[in-house]
Scaffold this motif. Sequence first.
Motif, PDB file in Angstrom:
ATOM      1  N   LYS A  36       0.859  -1.182   0.000  1.00 57.03           N
ATOM      2  CA  LYS A  36       0.000   0.000   0.000  1.00 57.03           C
ATOM      3  C   LYS A  36       0.895   1.232   0.000  1.00 57.03           C
ATOM      4  CE  LYS A  36      -3.747  -2.251   2.431  1.00 57.03           C
ATOM      5  NZ  LYS A  36      -4.606  -2.271   3.585  1.00 57.03           N
ATOM      6  N   TYR A  37       0.446   2.247  -0.662  1.00 61.75           N
ATOM      7  CA  TYR A  37       1.235   3.464  -0.722  1.00 61.75           C
ATOM      8  C   TYR A  37       0.332   4.679  -0.618  1.00 61.75           C
ATOM      9  CZ  TYR A  37      -0.347   3.320  -5.559  1.00 61.75           C
ATOM     10  OH  TYR A  37      -1.116   3.267  -6.684  1.00 61.75           O
ATOM     11  N   ASP A  38       0.943   5.759  -0.233  1.00 60.09           N
ATOM     12  CA  ASP A  38       0.251   7.035  -0.096  1.00 60.09           C
ATOM     13  C   ASP A  38       0.269   7.728  -1.455  1.00 60.09           C
ATOM     14  OD1 ASP A  38      -0.641   9.590   0.467  1.00 60.09           O
ATOM     15  OD2 ASP A  38       0.738   9.922   2.146  1.00 60.09           O
ATOM     16  N   LYS A  39      -0.891   7.802  -2.104  1.00 59.19           N
ATOM     17  CA  LYS A  39      -0.970   8.372  -3.450  1.00 59.19           C
ATOM     18  C   LYS A  39      -0.568   9.841  -3.487  1.00 59.19           C
ATOM     19  CE  LYS A  39      -4.257   5.124  -5.326  1.00 59.19           C
ATOM     20  NZ  LYS A  39      -5.509   4.903  -6.013  1.00 59.19           N
ATOM     21  N   SER A  40      -0.625  10.528  -2.351  1.00 56.57           N
ATOM     22  CA  SER A  40      -0.221  11.936  -2.334  1.00 56.57           C
ATOM     23  C   SER A  40       1.292  12.084  -2.460  1.00 56.57           C
ATOM     24  CB  SER A  40      -0.714  12.619  -1.054  1.00 56.57           C
ATOM     25  OG  SER A  40      -0.021  12.100   0.073  1.00 56.57           O
ATOM     26  N   LYS A  41       2.016  11.006  -2.271  1.00 55.72           N
ATOM     27  CA  LYS A  41       3.479  11.050  -2.371  1.00 55.72           C
ATOM     28  C   LYS A  41       3.958  10.337  -3.643  1.00 55.72           C
ATOM     29  CE  LYS A  41       4.208  11.284   2.568  1.00 55.72           C
ATOM     30  NZ  LYS A  41       4.872  10.744   3.733  1.00 55.72           N
ATOM     31  N   MET A  42       3.158  10.374  -4.678  1.00 54.27           N
ATOM     32  CA  MET A  42       3.504   9.710  -5.930  1.00 54.27           C
ATOM     33  C   MET A  42       4.771  10.319  -6.537  1.00 54.27           C
ATOM     34  SD  MET A  42       1.500   7.184  -6.674  1.00 54.27           S
ATOM     35  CE  MET A  42       1.833   6.994  -8.397  1.00 54.27           C
ATOM     36  N   CYS A  74      11.413   7.001 -11.066  1.00 55.71           N
ATOM     37  CA  CYS A  74      12.329   6.525 -10.031  1.00 55.71           C
ATOM     38  C   CYS A  74      13.439   5.724 -10.708  1.00 55.71           C
ATOM     39  CB  CYS A  74      11.575   5.644  -9.032  1.00 55.71           C
ATOM     40  SG  CYS A  74      12.646   4.915  -7.780  1.00 55.71           S
ATOM     41  N   PHE A  75      14.673   6.002 -10.344  1.00 53.25           N
ATOM     42  CA  PHE A  75      15.819   5.235 -10.836  1.00 53.25           C
ATOM     43  C   PHE A  75      16.523   4.623  -9.644  1.00 53.25           C
ATOM     44  CE2 PHE A  75      20.368   4.847 -11.514  1.00 53.25           C
ATOM     45  CZ  PHE A  75      20.404   4.029 -12.637  1.00 53.25           C
ATOM     46  N   ILE A 129      19.385  14.390 -18.468  1.00 43.54           N
ATOM     47  CA  ILE A 129      18.377  14.731 -19.487  1.00 43.54           C
ATOM     48  C   ILE A 129      16.970  14.507 -18.930  1.00 43.54           C
ATOM     49  CG2 ILE A 129      17.423  14.019 -21.728  1.00 43.54           C
ATOM     50  CD1 ILE A 129      20.393  13.365 -22.522  1.00 43.54           C
ATOM     51  N   VAL A 130      16.772  13.369 -18.246  1.00 41.74           N
ATOM     52  CA  VAL A 130      15.460  13.059 -17.675  1.00 41.74           C
ATOM     53  C   VAL A 130      15.101  14.090 -16.595  1.00 41.74           C
ATOM     54  CG1 VAL A 130      14.124  11.341 -16.387  1.00 41.74           C
ATOM     55  CG2 VAL A 130      15.634  10.603 -18.241  1.00 41.74           C
ATOM     56  N   ALA A 131      16.075  14.470 -15.776  1.00 45.20           N
ATOM     57  CA  ALA A 131      15.817  15.458 -14.718  1.00 45.20           C
ATOM     58  C   ALA A 131      15.391  16.802 -15.311  1.00 45.20           C
ATOM     59  CB  ALA A 131      17.057  15.621 -13.842  1.00 45.20           C
ATOM     60  N   LYS A 132      16.040  17.224 -16.384  1.00 42.17           N
ATOM     61  CA  LYS A 132      15.655  18.483 -17.043  1.00 42.17           C
ATOM     62  C   LYS A 132      14.238  18.381 -17.605  1.00 42.17           C
ATOM     63  CE  LYS A 132      20.306  20.049 -18.135  1.00 42.17           C
ATOM     64  NZ  LYS A 132      21.336  20.237 -19.153  1.00 42.17           N
ATOM     65  N   TRP A 133      13.913  17.222 -18.191  1.00 44.91           N
ATOM     66  CA  TRP A 133      12.565  17.013 -18.721  1.00 44.91           C
ATOM     67  C   TRP A 133      11.549  17.081 -17.584  1.00 44.91           C
ATOM     68  CZ3 TRP A 133       8.763  13.419 -17.762  1.00 44.91           C
ATOM     69  CH2 TRP A 133       7.678  13.415 -18.642  1.00 44.91           C
ATOM     70  N   LYS A 192       7.282  17.327 -13.140  1.00 49.74           N
ATOM     71  CA  LYS A 192       7.223  15.927 -12.718  1.00 49.74           C
ATOM     72  C   LYS A 192       8.238  15.713 -11.592  1.00 49.74           C
ATOM     73  CE  LYS A 192       4.410  14.666 -16.046  1.00 49.74           C
ATOM     74  NZ  LYS A 192       3.050  14.240 -15.782  1.00 49.74           N
ATOM     75  N   THR A 193       7.973  14.694 -10.781  1.00 45.93           N
ATOM     76  CA  THR A 193       8.899  14.376  -9.690  1.00 45.93           C
ATOM     77  C   THR A 193       9.772  13.194 -10.095  1.00 45.93           C
ATOM     78  OG1 THR A 193       7.263  12.952  -8.646  1.00 45.93           O
ATOM     79  CG2 THR A 193       7.363  15.229  -7.883  1.00 45.93           C
ATOM     80  N   MET A 194      11.004  13.251  -9.626  1.00 46.76           N
ATOM     81  CA  MET A 194      11.969  12.199  -9.944  1.00 46.76           C
ATOM     82  C   MET A 194      12.802  11.941  -8.702  1.00 46.76           C
ATOM     83  SD  MET A 194      14.899  12.369 -12.877  1.00 46.76           S
ATOM     84  CE  MET A 194      16.289  11.280 -12.889  1.00 46.76           C
ATOM     85  N   ILE A 195      13.074  10.684  -8.450  1.00 49.68           N
ATOM     86  CA  ILE A 195      13.916  10.309  -7.308  1.00 49.68           C
ATOM     87  C   ILE A 195      14.938   9.286  -7.791  1.00 49.68           C
ATOM     88  CG2 ILE A 195      12.405   8.465  -6.469  1.00 49.68           C
ATOM     89  CD1 ILE A 195      13.105   9.582  -3.601  1.00 49.68           C
TER      90      ILE A 195
END
Length: 195
Positions: free
Chosen positions: A154-160, A164-165, A179-183, A189-192
Amino acid sequence: ESIVKAFNMLEDTHADKFTLQYFNKQAGVLKKTATKLGISYFANKYNQDVSNNLIKKCDEYKPNLILFINADYVEFINKDLMDYIDKEKIKTAVWFIDTFLNMKEKYSREYLEKFSYLYSFDYNDVEYIQKEYLFKNIQYLPLGSDSSVYRKQKYDKSKMIDICFVGNADEKRLAVLEIVAKWCNGKNKTMIIYG
Protein backbone atom coordinates in the motif's frame (compact mmCIF):
# COMPACT_ATOMS: atom_id res chain seq x y z
CA GLU A 1 19.57 -12.11 3.55
CA SER A 2 17.76 -11.56 0.26
CA ILE A 3 20.71 -12.98 -1.69
CA VAL A 4 20.71 -16.11 0.46
CA LYS A 5 16.97 -16.58 -0.17
CA ALA A 6 17.47 -16.10 -3.90
CA PHE A 7 20.11 -18.83 -4.02
CA ASN A 8 17.97 -21.15 -1.92
CA MET A 9 15.22 -20.77 -4.55
CA LEU A 10 17.44 -22.30 -7.23
CA GLU A 11 16.74 -25.93 -8.08
CA ASP A 12 20.42 -26.84 -7.83
CA THR A 13 21.71 -25.08 -4.72
CA HIS A 14 25.49 -24.98 -4.71
CA ALA A 15 25.99 -23.45 -1.29
CA ASP A 16 25.28 -25.09 2.05
CA LYS A 17 26.07 -21.83 3.79
CA PHE A 18 27.89 -18.69 2.92
CA THR A 19 28.74 -15.36 4.46
CA LEU A 20 28.51 -12.08 2.66
CA GLN A 21 31.80 -10.22 2.77
CA TYR A 22 31.70 -6.53 2.01
CA PHE A 23 34.94 -4.80 1.23
CA ASN A 24 35.75 -1.33 2.47
CA LYS A 25 34.04 1.03 0.01
CA GLN A 26 36.24 3.94 1.03
CA ALA A 27 39.34 1.90 0.24
CA GLY A 28 37.75 1.02 -3.11
CA VAL A 29 37.30 4.71 -3.91
CA LEU A 30 40.93 5.38 -2.94
CA LYS A 31 42.04 2.50 -5.17
CA LYS A 32 40.09 3.84 -8.14
CA THR A 33 41.45 7.34 -7.58
CA ALA A 34 45.02 6.05 -7.28
CA THR A 35 44.61 4.00 -10.46
CA LYS A 36 43.28 7.02 -12.39
CA LEU A 37 46.21 9.11 -11.13
CA GLY A 38 48.67 6.44 -12.23
CA ILE A 39 49.77 5.64 -8.68
CA SER A 40 49.72 1.89 -9.22
CA TYR A 41 51.48 1.03 -5.95
CA PHE A 42 48.36 1.86 -3.89
CA ALA A 43 46.01 0.10 -6.30
CA ASN A 44 48.23 -3.01 -6.37
CA LYS A 45 48.56 -3.01 -2.58
CA TYR A 46 44.79 -2.68 -2.17
CA ASN A 47 44.15 -5.55 -4.61
CA GLN A 48 46.66 -7.80 -2.85
CA ASP A 49 45.19 -6.88 0.56
CA VAL A 50 41.67 -7.77 -0.62
CA SER A 51 42.91 -11.06 -2.06
CA ASN A 52 44.81 -11.90 1.15
CA ASN A 53 41.79 -10.93 3.27
CA LEU A 54 39.55 -13.24 1.25
CA ILE A 55 42.02 -16.10 1.69
CA LYS A 56 42.05 -15.48 5.47
CA LYS A 57 38.24 -15.46 5.54
CA CYS A 58 38.18 -18.73 3.61
CA ASP A 59 40.62 -20.26 6.10
CA GLU A 60 38.33 -19.11 8.91
CA TYR A 61 34.92 -20.05 7.48
CA LYS A 62 35.82 -23.00 5.19
CA PRO A 63 33.18 -22.09 2.58
CA ASN A 64 32.16 -24.48 -0.16
CA LEU A 65 31.23 -21.53 -2.41
CA ILE A 66 32.51 -17.99 -2.91
CA LEU A 67 30.00 -15.67 -4.55
CA PHE A 68 31.33 -12.67 -6.44
CA ILE A 69 28.85 -9.96 -7.37
CA ASN A 70 29.60 -8.86 -10.97
CA ALA A 71 33.30 -9.79 -10.50
CA ASP A 72 34.26 -6.67 -12.43
CA TYR A 73 36.97 -5.98 -9.88
CA VAL A 74 39.17 -8.52 -11.58
CA GLU A 75 42.38 -7.05 -10.24
CA PHE A 76 42.13 -8.79 -6.87
CA ILE A 77 40.98 -12.10 -8.31
CA ASN A 78 44.62 -12.87 -8.88
CA LYS A 79 46.72 -16.01 -9.34
CA ASP A 80 47.36 -16.40 -5.57
CA LEU A 81 43.64 -16.33 -4.84
CA MET A 82 42.70 -18.68 -7.67
CA ASP A 83 45.49 -21.11 -6.75
CA TYR A 84 44.22 -21.12 -3.17
CA ILE A 85 40.62 -21.68 -4.32
CA ASP A 86 41.73 -24.56 -6.57
CA LYS A 87 43.83 -26.13 -3.80
CA GLU A 88 40.95 -25.92 -1.31
CA LYS A 89 38.44 -27.12 -3.94
CA ILE A 90 36.13 -24.18 -3.27
CA LYS A 91 33.43 -23.56 -5.86
CA THR A 92 33.10 -20.03 -7.20
CA ALA A 93 30.13 -18.20 -8.66
CA VAL A 94 29.57 -14.84 -10.28
CA TRP A 95 26.17 -13.18 -10.13
CA PHE A 96 25.87 -10.45 -12.74
CA ILE A 97 23.44 -7.91 -11.29
CA ASP A 98 24.28 -5.35 -13.94
CA THR A 99 24.02 -6.07 -17.63
CA PHE A 100 26.97 -8.10 -18.81
CA LEU A 101 27.01 -6.19 -22.09
CA ASN A 102 28.26 -3.07 -20.25
CA MET A 103 31.17 -5.04 -18.79
CA LYS A 104 31.99 -7.58 -21.51
CA GLU A 105 35.28 -5.95 -22.51
CA LYS A 106 36.60 -6.81 -19.02
CA TYR A 107 35.96 -10.53 -19.47
CA SER A 108 37.60 -13.17 -21.59
CA ARG A 109 36.34 -16.72 -21.97
CA GLU A 110 39.38 -17.86 -19.98
CA TYR A 111 38.47 -15.50 -17.14
CA LEU A 112 34.87 -16.70 -17.00
CA GLU A 113 36.03 -20.31 -17.04
CA LYS A 114 37.73 -19.69 -13.68
CA PHE A 115 34.27 -19.70 -12.10
CA SER A 116 32.24 -22.80 -11.35
CA TYR A 117 28.90 -21.09 -11.94
CA LEU A 118 27.60 -17.95 -13.58
CA TYR A 119 24.27 -16.29 -12.84
CA SER A 120 22.64 -13.26 -14.41
CA PHE A 121 19.61 -11.18 -13.58
CA ASP A 122 19.02 -10.70 -17.32
CA TYR A 123 17.75 -13.42 -19.69
CA ASN A 124 19.52 -11.67 -22.57
CA ASP A 125 22.86 -11.96 -20.79
CA VAL A 126 22.34 -15.70 -20.26
CA GLU A 127 21.71 -16.21 -23.98
CA TYR A 128 24.60 -13.91 -24.96
CA ILE A 129 27.15 -15.65 -22.72
CA GLN A 130 25.99 -19.09 -23.87
CA LYS A 131 26.29 -18.08 -27.53
CA GLU A 132 29.36 -15.80 -27.56
CA TYR A 133 31.43 -17.47 -24.85
CA LEU A 134 30.13 -21.03 -25.33
CA PHE A 135 29.61 -21.13 -21.57
CA LYS A 136 26.68 -23.42 -20.73
CA ASN A 137 26.91 -23.30 -16.94
CA ILE A 138 24.97 -20.06 -16.55
CA GLN A 139 21.52 -19.62 -15.06
CA TYR A 140 18.96 -16.88 -14.80
CA LEU A 141 18.72 -15.52 -11.24
CA PRO A 142 16.60 -12.38 -10.96
CA LEU A 143 17.01 -9.55 -8.51
CA GLY A 144 14.18 -8.89 -6.10
CA SER A 145 13.15 -12.54 -5.97
CA ASP A 146 12.40 -12.52 -2.24
CA SER A 147 8.62 -12.20 -2.23
CA SER A 148 8.57 -11.47 1.51
CA VAL A 149 10.44 -8.22 0.81
CA TYR A 150 9.61 -7.35 -2.81
CA ARG A 151 5.83 -7.39 -3.00
CA LYS A 152 2.93 -5.12 -3.78
CA GLN A 153 2.48 -2.69 -0.94
CA LYS A 154 0.00 0.00 0.00
CA TYR A 155 1.23 3.46 -0.72
CA ASP A 156 0.25 7.04 -0.10
CA LYS A 157 -0.97 8.37 -3.45
CA SER A 158 -0.22 11.94 -2.33
CA LYS A 159 3.48 11.05 -2.37
CA MET A 160 3.50 9.71 -5.93
CA ILE A 161 6.75 9.89 -7.83
CA ASP A 162 6.66 10.06 -11.60
CA ILE A 163 10.10 8.62 -12.29
CA CYS A 164 12.33 6.52 -10.03
CA PHE A 165 15.82 5.23 -10.84
CA VAL A 166 17.55 2.61 -8.71
CA GLY A 167 21.11 1.62 -9.57
CA ASN A 168 24.74 2.60 -9.73
CA ALA A 169 25.66 5.85 -11.37
CA ASP A 170 28.24 5.71 -14.11
CA GLU A 171 29.03 8.46 -16.63
CA LYS A 172 26.58 7.16 -19.25
CA ARG A 173 23.74 6.79 -16.74
CA LEU A 174 24.41 10.22 -15.23
CA ALA A 175 24.16 11.79 -18.67
CA VAL A 176 20.79 10.11 -19.28
CA LEU A 177 19.55 10.98 -15.78
CA GLU A 178 20.52 14.62 -16.34
CA ILE A 179 18.38 14.73 -19.49
CA VAL A 180 15.46 13.06 -17.68
CA ALA A 181 15.82 15.46 -14.72
CA LYS A 182 15.66 18.48 -17.04
CA TRP A 183 12.56 17.01 -18.72
CA CYS A 184 10.94 16.43 -15.31
CA ASN A 185 11.71 19.97 -14.25
CA GLY A 186 10.14 21.38 -17.42
CA LYS A 187 7.03 19.18 -17.10
CA ASN A 188 6.57 19.64 -13.33
CA LYS A 189 7.22 15.93 -12.72
CA THR A 190 8.90 14.38 -9.69
CA MET A 191 11.97 12.20 -9.94
CA ILE A 192 13.92 10.31 -7.31
CA ILE A 193 17.23 8.48 -7.62
CA TYR A 194 18.54 5.74 -5.31
CA GLY A 195 21.97 4.26 -5.63
